[in-house]
Design a protein around this motif. Structure first.
Motif, mmCIF file in Angstrom:
data_model
loop_
_atom_site.group_PDB
_atom_site.id
_atom_site.type_symbol
_atom_site.label_atom_id
_atom_site.label_comp_id
_atom_site.label_asym_id
_atom_site.label_seq_id
_atom_site.Cartn_x
_atom_site.Cartn_y
_atom_site.Cartn_z
ATOM 1 N N UNK A 203 25.495 13.456 22.784
ATOM 2 C CA UNK A 203 25.322 14.194 21.538
ATOM 3 C C UNK A 203 24.869 13.253 20.415
ATOM 4 N N UNK A 204 25.457 12.042 20.399
ATOM 5 C CA UNK A 204 25.067 11.054 19.387
ATOM 6 C C UNK A 204 23.631 10.579 19.604
ATOM 7 N N UNK A 205 23.289 10.304 20.875
ATOM 8 C CA UNK A 205 21.958 9.786 21.189
ATOM 9 C C UNK A 205 20.866 10.800 20.899
ATOM 10 N N UNK A 206 21.193 12.067 20.993
ATOM 11 C CA UNK A 206 20.185 13.105 20.743
ATOM 12 C C UNK A 206 19.717 13.111 19.294
ATOM 13 N N UNK A 207 20.466 12.439 18.430
ATOM 14 C CA UNK A 207 20.066 12.365 17.032
ATOM 15 C C UNK A 207 18.930 11.395 16.787
ATOM 16 N N UNK A 208 18.589 10.572 17.784
ATOM 17 C CA UNK A 208 17.504 9.603 17.634
ATOM 18 C C UNK A 208 16.211 10.195 18.183
ATOM 19 N N UNK A 209 15.096 9.621 17.758
ATOM 20 C CA UNK A 209 13.787 10.105 18.192
ATOM 21 C C UNK A 209 13.408 9.455 19.519
ATOM 22 N N UNK A 210 14.179 9.727 20.539
ATOM 23 C CA UNK A 210 13.905 9.218 21.884
ATOM 24 C C UNK A 210 14.523 10.177 22.890
ATOM 25 N N UNK A 211 13.838 10.327 24.031
ATOM 26 C CA UNK A 211 14.354 11.203 25.078
ATOM 27 C C UNK A 211 15.585 10.567 25.728
ATOM 28 N N UNK A 212 16.600 11.377 25.996
ATOM 29 C CA UNK A 212 17.841 10.874 26.585
ATOM 30 C C UNK A 212 17.949 11.359 28.027
ATOM 31 N N UNK A 213 18.198 10.431 28.959
ATOM 32 C CA UNK A 213 18.419 10.786 30.360
ATOM 33 C C UNK A 213 19.735 10.167 30.811
ATOM 34 N N UNK A 214 20.435 10.858 31.709
ATOM 35 C CA UNK A 214 21.782 10.452 32.095
ATOM 36 C C UNK A 214 21.858 10.228 33.601
ATOM 37 N N UNK A 215 22.406 9.070 34.007
ATOM 38 C CA UNK A 215 22.719 8.857 35.417
ATOM 39 C C UNK A 215 23.979 9.636 35.762
ATOM 40 N N UNK A 216 24.018 10.283 36.945
ATOM 41 C CA UNK A 216 25.224 11.028 37.333
ATOM 42 C C UNK A 216 26.427 10.101 37.459
#
Length: 626
Positions: free
Chosen positions: A227-240
């Motif tokens: 949620x915090x990272x989504x505030x930046x202008x970059x795509x967020x991807x998560x490792x399971x």
């Protein structure tokens, strides 16, 4: 810049380079050993009595390097074990120098062999580190890649950074970690920053993606960070997480697309033949429906046939823009002109003007409405585009005395049960009729099976359904189809143009038809999931039988009359000469279709199809599938 292609060198060439460097380092190291021992940069007078060491040790060095496989050490995997191998070679070279000096009675100081071994070891290590740094610099400055930041400098983050360095698509720039003991350190060659510094570092380094690589996090904490990272202008991807990796859940979002080749149930048909390039080289080729699945692939493959110009003809502005942008980039530097022309195939003046203005030699007619359920509910527009549109373009080709005209048709045109298939059969009849009055232009038709990966095919539909967690919908448990890939389909069209003699129908030998439900099972399995058992409920993705759609057949055929089959120069491509209507019958049919469109009379159109299309029958709705 030629250096940018270093990563594409074959492994054999890379090994030869490593071996050459190591063999050169042997005499260089021996020279430096003498220079250090005697304190001069030019110890030539001292080398006179020991010159024989240089060629002999060089040969021994090559043998030792091959023996311990120094040439097989990958630069991006250079670590302690690799250094141990270099140390072994260095010690062996030093011992060889001592033994040779004794056996040959050379008067070189005893310290020279020891210095020689140490210097070789250092130079071999630094040569590899320098090579690795050079390749990393090239990767940073000379290729188009996504710059990423990795959130998490633990084991998972380090492994991810290592994997990304070996890929060409992405480049790790730095780590972010909320552990104060790691902040400020260099880990795996990358700096580690605190989360507070992330915003500034993202802007400074031009980061496009943030990869969250902390699989040990709880779901709650991971959600907070995302949620915090989504505030930046970059795509967020998560490792399971580790639990998700063990259970196989949570991976759907990162699944690799299933390749159409994996679903064919047969080997791909190789359709690369000299006839293709010869038939299109130096010509002006016009592709109608250039923005569609087949039309766009035709354009991509035409580039390699070296035509003078490719004319992209498309009624959808957006699709024309997309394929034009792609083709302009491909044609750049190939001396091929790409021209984009908006227009409908039903607009006769527009079609004739484009043909005349651009000096077209060949037309590949891929423009059509092809989605069965949509055309079934929009019969009049389907007939206008598929039948009258084909008549307009084919007549314009004959009038302009073009070299060839190829119609893209479908196996649904054979004894059709839907309006789409019927209109494609009518368009075939139109082309066959025009051929009888054309002494110059050669007309031909190509019938496809289902094209995997094209818009509306089962591949993208099933992929979307699997990504959503199911269910995967199949209309009937016994539905079968012939399948081919988009490149096979496009290649077949191009070959049809090369083999056309006039009025031909070309089909590809696609092996045995496959059950759609089997395709669904394969795709679920290839996605790393299990089909849900309807009784026990065990499994991940359910398969749901929905019932045949209006106009859908249980199985398709490729030929109306299999006895009319003839061979071609390619063993997997067959030619058929099928029955046709007379000139008067075709003219009457076209008038009647135009009349039904003017009167907006669907019933009249269906009556025309029943009368003119051999084997046409409406499919009875079938929901009792058992």
């Amino acid at each position: 810049m030629p250096f940018l292609k270093l990563h594409t060198l074959s492994r054999r060439v890379k090994r030869a380079i490593f071996l050459s460097v190591d063999s050169l380092l042997v005499p260089i190291s021996l020279y430096f050993a003498f220079a250090l021992r005697y304190g001069t940069a030019q110890p030539f007078s001292y080398l006179a009595s020991s010159w024989v060491l240089f060629p002999i040790l060089s040969i021994i060095g090559v043998i030792l390097a091959l023996g311990v496989r120094l040439d097989r050490i990958k630069l991006n995997a250079f670590e302690s074990r690799a250094m141990t191998r270099i140390a072994i070679v260095s010690m062996a070279l030093a011992m060889s120098a001592i033994v040779l000096s004794y056996l040959l009675g050379l008067n070189a100081p005893r310290s020279v062999p020891l210095l020689f071994g140490v210097i070789f070891c250092l130079l071999a290590v630094f040569a590899r580190l320098g090579g690795l740094a050079f390749l990393n610099w090239l990767a940073e400055h000379g290729s188009d890649h996504t710059r990423v930041a990795i959130y998490g400098a633990g084991a998972a983050g380090i492994q991810l950074a290592s994997a990304l360095r070996q890929a060409q698509e992405a480049r790790p720039v730095f780590f972010v970690d909320d552990n104060p003991s790691l902040q400020g350190l260099m880990i795996a060659g990358l700096p580690v920053f605190a989360p507070d510094a992330l915003k500034m570092q993202l802007a400074r380094a031009g980061i496009e993606q943030i990869l969250l690589a902390v699989p040990s996090l709880s779901k709650v904490r991971r959600a907070e960070i995302v949620e915090t990272l989504k505030g930046y202008e970059a795509e967020v991807k998560v490792l399971p997480s580790y639990i998700e990796l063990m259970s196989g859940k949570g991976l759907v979002e990162s699944l690799m697309p299933v390749s159409p080749d994996q679903l064919l149930g047969r080997d791909k048909v190789v359709l690369d033949t000299p006839e293709i390039a010869k038939s299109y080289a130096g010509r002006v080729v016009m592709v109608t429906g250039a923005g569609g699945s087949i039309g766009s692939e035709l354009c991509r493959q035409l580039i390699h046939c070296k035509p003078t110009r490719i004319i992209l003809f498309e009624q959808s502005e957006y699709q024309l823009y997309q394929i034009d942008q792609e083709m302009q980039a491909e044609a750049d530097g190939r001396n091929i002109t790409v021209v984009a022309r908006l227009g409908s195939v039903t607009n006769s003046p527009r079609v004739e003007n484009v043909i005349a203005e651009e000096g077209v030699d060949i037309i590949l007619h891929a423009a059509a409405y092809k989605h069965v359920p949509l055309v079934e509910e929009n019969e009049l527009e389907g007939a206008r585009n598929n039948v009258l549109g084909t008549q307009v373009v084919a007549a314009a080709a004959a009038k302009a005395k073009l070299e060839r005209f190829i119609l893209v048709s479908t196996d649904k045109a054979v004894r059709p049960t839907n309006i789409m298939g019927a209109t494609k059969r009518l368009s075939e009849l139109v082309v066959q009729d025009i051929q009888t009055r054309s002494a110059v232009t050669k007309f031909a038709m190509v019938r496809f099976g289902n094209v995997l990966g094209s818009s509306g095919s089962v591949l993208p539909l099933f992929q979307r359904q699997i990504a959503k967690g199911g269910p995967v919908t199949v209309t009937h448990k016994d539905v079968t189809r012939f399948f081919m890939t988009i490149p096979e389909a496009a290649r077949l069209v191009l070959l049809a143009g090369a083999y056309a003699e006039g009025g031909d129908v070309f089909v590809l030998d696609m092996g045995q038809p496959q059950k759609i439900i089997d395709i669904a099972h394969q795709m679920i399995a290839l996605s790393g999931r299990k089909v849900k058992d309807p009784v026990t409920g065990e499994g991940d993705i359910a398969i749901e039988i929905t019932g045949l759609r209006p106009g859908e057949k249980l199985y398709e055929e490729l030929l109306i009359d299999s006895d009319s089959l003839l061979g071609t120069p390619h063993p997997k491509i067959l030619r058929a000469e099928e029955t046709m209507l007379s000139e008067l019958e075709v003219a009457s049919m076209l008038r009647e279709i135009q009349g039904s469109l003017t009167a907006n009379d669907v019933t009249k159109l269906r009556d025309i199809i029943v009368q003119r299309v051999e084997g046409y029958h409406q499919q009875i709705d079938d929901h009792a599938i058992g």
